[in-house]
Design a protein around this motif. Structure first.
Motif, short mmCIF file in Angstrom:
data_model
loop_
_atom_site.label_atom_id
_atom_site.label_comp_id
_atom_site.label_asym_id
_atom_site.label_seq_id
_atom_site.Cartn_x
_atom_site.Cartn_y
_atom_site.Cartn_z
N ARG A 20 9.72 -32.15 14.38
CA ARG A 20 9.29 -33.04 13.29
C ARG A 20 9.07 -32.34 11.96
N SER A 21 9.40 -31.07 11.85
CA SER A 21 9.17 -30.39 10.57
C SER A 21 10.06 -31.01 9.48
N SER A 22 9.44 -31.34 8.34
CA SER A 22 10.18 -31.94 7.23
C SER A 22 10.64 -30.90 6.22
N GLY A 23 10.06 -29.69 6.30
CA GLY A 23 10.37 -28.64 5.33
C GLY A 23 9.43 -28.65 4.14
N LYS A 24 8.56 -29.67 4.04
CA LYS A 24 7.74 -29.80 2.82
C LYS A 24 6.85 -28.58 2.57
N ILE A 65 7.70 -15.21 4.33
CA ILE A 65 6.81 -16.24 4.91
C ILE A 65 7.65 -17.12 5.82
N GLY A 66 7.29 -17.16 7.10
CA GLY A 66 8.04 -17.97 8.07
C GLY A 66 7.34 -19.30 8.30
N ALA A 67 7.68 -20.29 7.48
CA ALA A 67 7.07 -21.62 7.64
C ALA A 67 7.95 -22.52 8.51
N ALA A 68 9.11 -22.00 8.91
CA ALA A 68 10.02 -22.83 9.70
C ALA A 68 9.47 -23.08 11.10
N ALA A 69 9.79 -24.25 11.63
CA ALA A 69 9.47 -24.57 13.03
C ALA A 69 10.77 -24.33 13.81
N GLU A 104 -3.70 -14.91 18.46
CA GLU A 104 -2.90 -14.35 19.55
C GLU A 104 -1.45 -14.14 19.08
N LYS A 105 -0.94 -15.12 18.29
CA LYS A 105 0.45 -14.99 17.78
C LYS A 105 0.57 -13.86 16.76
N LEU A 106 -0.47 -13.72 15.94
CA LEU A 106 -0.48 -12.64 14.94
C LEU A 106 -0.26 -11.30 15.62
N ALA A 122 -2.84 -20.47 10.35
CA ALA A 122 -3.08 -21.42 11.44
C ALA A 122 -3.03 -22.81 10.85
N ASN A 123 -2.23 -23.65 11.47
CA ASN A 123 -1.92 -24.95 10.89
C ASN A 123 -2.27 -26.05 11.88
N GLN A 124 -3.39 -26.73 11.60
CA GLN A 124 -3.80 -27.84 12.47
C GLN A 124 -2.76 -28.95 12.34
N PHE A 163 2.75 -31.77 10.18
CA PHE A 163 4.16 -32.14 10.08
C PHE A 163 4.37 -33.35 9.18
N GLU A 164 5.40 -33.34 8.39
CA GLU A 164 5.92 -34.48 7.60
C GLU A 164 5.02 -34.95 6.46
N THR A 165 3.73 -34.78 6.56
CA THR A 165 2.82 -35.34 5.55
C THR A 165 2.88 -34.53 4.26
N SER A 204 -3.16 -30.98 -0.95
CA SER A 204 -1.71 -31.16 -0.96
C SER A 204 -1.02 -29.86 -0.51
N LYS A 205 0.20 -29.98 -0.03
CA LYS A 205 0.93 -28.78 0.41
C LYS A 205 1.14 -27.83 -0.76
N ARG A 206 1.29 -28.37 -1.96
CA ARG A 206 1.43 -27.52 -3.15
C ARG A 206 0.15 -26.69 -3.35
O1 PMT Z 1 7.76 -28.80 7.53
P1 PMT Z 1 6.51 -29.63 7.38
O2 PMT Z 1 6.72 -31.06 7.84
O3 PMT Z 1 5.90 -29.51 6.01
O4 PMT Z 1 5.41 -29.05 8.40
C1 PMT Z 1 4.93 -27.75 8.24
C2 PMT Z 1 4.88 -26.99 9.58
C3 PMT Z 1 3.80 -27.61 10.45
C4 PMT Z 1 6.23 -27.03 10.28
C5 PMT Z 1 4.60 -25.48 9.22
O5 PMT Z 1 3.54 -25.41 8.38
C6 PMT Z 1 4.32 -24.65 10.46
O6 PMT Z 1 3.24 -24.61 11.00
N1 PMT Z 1 5.39 -23.93 10.89
C7 PMT Z 1 5.35 -23.14 12.11
C8 PMT Z 1 5.59 -24.01 13.28
C9 PMT Z 1 5.29 -23.33 14.60
O7 PMT Z 1 4.54 -23.78 15.38
O8 PMT Z 1 5.84 -22.25 14.79
P2 PMT Z 1 5.72 -21.39 16.17
O9 PMT Z 1 4.32 -21.36 16.65
O10 PMT Z 1 6.78 -21.84 17.07
O11 PMT Z 1 6.07 -19.99 15.59
C10 PMT Z 1 5.14 -19.11 14.98
C11 PMT Z 1 5.84 -18.34 13.88
O12 PMT Z 1 7.01 -17.69 14.41
C12 PMT Z 1 6.33 -19.20 12.74
O13 PMT Z 1 6.15 -18.47 11.55
C13 PMT Z 1 7.81 -19.41 13.06
O14 PMT Z 1 8.57 -19.61 11.86
C14 PMT Z 1 8.17 -18.11 13.75
N2 PMT Z 1 9.25 -18.22 14.75
C15 PMT Z 1 9.08 -18.98 15.87
C16 PMT Z 1 10.06 -19.02 16.84
C17 PMT Z 1 11.24 -18.28 16.62
N3 PMT Z 1 12.21 -18.30 17.52
N4 PMT Z 1 11.39 -17.56 15.52
C18 PMT Z 1 10.42 -17.51 14.57
O15 PMT Z 1 10.56 -16.83 13.55
#
Ligand code: PMT
Length: 399
Positions: free
Chosen positions: A211-215, A272-276, A338-340, A350-352, A359-361, A381-383
């Protein structure tokens, strides 16, 4: 302040008279530009009497062009305010049309632009109008959202022009921010951002996605570019315009994102890895559409693990400062910590996530975590989250 007030067609056009009165009383100069539609609702003479300036309404009037050509007029104001901004005006502006004086001025200006929509509630709620206002905002224009209440047509809902006094005070606020020295804290820094989901194809028509929108990632990229950073944005499949001044690389799958990151991480000071990123993919994408058969009630897909992109970057000897995200529905901070550790990151956000958040908002709530520090941000806001995150990182990188 020099204010160019664009008035378009709608019953709320009469409220623009009050706007002119308030601005004149406060000592500003106001030049009114009307569309043909606006003149159906209110006479130009009323604006002329209040502003002391001849109202401009025509692109092709030799006398008006002689007084001040439309390009000179576009350069004249400190701010352009469109109130009321009708659905039609917003659609024409979104399309970049220059089919009357007002749209031409908006296209030919680099001044701050503020728009206050007003229209019937269903026109306001229509997906086309909502798309138009989102796109105009993504271009840096400021919207003063319409209010809810009883409408001139007798219906009740959102679409009433914001009150003139509130438009006047918001414009003053916006202009005083614009006069402040821009924050250039990231000047000279190179940032690599990943954003959006990855899509893992199963066959030519189906994929595994999320559901990630990229915002969030796009907001980070835009905020960093605005603060002077050189930004490369690696974007999964999302429907968002490219942030201004940002180099964008589009990818679809986790493997493609990995390749793009590998080609770009070494030139970055911060990643910065914001991608899902999808954790798994099918090993072999089917060449043809997988068919449903009558005798098969279950389908088993064998998935293989995708590479962990951010963990790979964190292991490189020439790695940048690496910031990850962790979207969690519960025990957010502990899972993120733990992920760190596990991924060897310098920092994690950490993103609740849950109903209406993450996601998406357009809003988010991050907790910024390093080995020694934990900072909880307020929901915003995300900004704004992006700006707070960038300030936190740059302070850390400096120290
Ligand atoms: O896109 P939006 O709708 O605005 O929503 C934002 C968001 C919720 C997607 C974003 O802020 C967010 O939290 N992104 C991380 C999503 C996530 O849960 O990632 P993860 O727990 O699977 O991974 C943790 C970190 O490792 C992240 O930085 C991810 O980019 C990275 N990762 C994960 C798996 C993988 N195979 N490679 C990676 O680099």
């Amino acid at each position: 302040m020099k204010i160019l007030l664009g008035v378009s067609g709608g019953i709320a056009a009469y409220k623009a008279l009050e706007l002119v009165r308030l601005w004149m009383k406060a000592g500003h100069q106001v030049q009114v530009v009307m569309t043909e539609g606006a003149k159906q609702f209110i006479a130009p003479l009323s604006f002329q009497a209040l502003s002391g300036q001849r109202v401009r309404d025509s692109l092709f009037d030799l006398a008006q062009e002689d007084a001040m050509g439309h390009i000179a007029l576009a350069r004249w104001p400190d701010v352009i305010v469109l109130a009321p901004a009708s659905a039609d005006l917003l659609a024409r502006l979104r399309a970049g049309m220059a089919d009357d004086l007002l749209t031409t001025l908006c296209l030919a200006t680099d001044k701050p632009l503020v728009f206050a929509p007003a229209m019937n509630r269903l026109m306001w709620a229509n997906a086309a109008t909502q798309e138009n206002v989102q796109l105009l905002q993504s271009r840096g224009w400021t919207m003063l959202a319409p209010e809810s209440g009883e409408q001139a047509c007798g219906e009740v809902g959102a679409g009433r022009l914001a009150e003139p006094a509130s438009i006047v005070s918001r414009v003053a606020q916006i202009m005083s921010h614009a006069a402040e020295k821009p924050n250039q804290a990231w000047l000279g820094k190179r940032l690599l951002v990943t954003a959006g989901p990855t899509f893992e194809d199963l066959d030519p028509v189906r994929f595994i996605g999320n559901r990630s929108s990229g915002k969030m990632g796009f907001a980070i990229a835009q905020a960093a570019a605005d603060q002077g950073a050189q930004v490369v944005l690696i974007a999964g499949p999302v429907n968002l315009p490219t942030p201004k001044g940002v180099e964008r690389i589009n990818v679809r799958s986790a493997l493609a994102m990995m390749t793009a990151v590998q080609a770009n991480y070494a030139q970055a000071d911060v990643m910065i890895g914001a991608a899902a990123v999808a954790d798994y993919r099918v090993e072999q994408v089917a060449q043809q559409k997988i068919k449903k058969t009558d005798d098969q009630d279950r389908l088993t897909l064998e998935l293989v693990k995708n590479p962990d992109i951010i963990a790979w970057v964190a292991q490189q000897s020439d790695k940048p400062y690496v910031v990850g995200f962790a979207a969690e529905t519960q025990d957010v901070v502990n899972y993120a910590k733990e992920k760190l550790k596990r991924k060897g990151l310098d920092m994690i956000c950490a993103n609740q996530v849950g109903e209406g958040i993450g996601f998406e908002t357009d809003t988010n709530q991050l907790t910024l975590i390093t080995e020694n520090e934990t900072v909880v941000l307020e929901l915003s806001s995300k900004r704004q989250q992006a700006e707070a995150l960038l300030t936190f990182i740059i302070e850390g990188v400096k120290n």
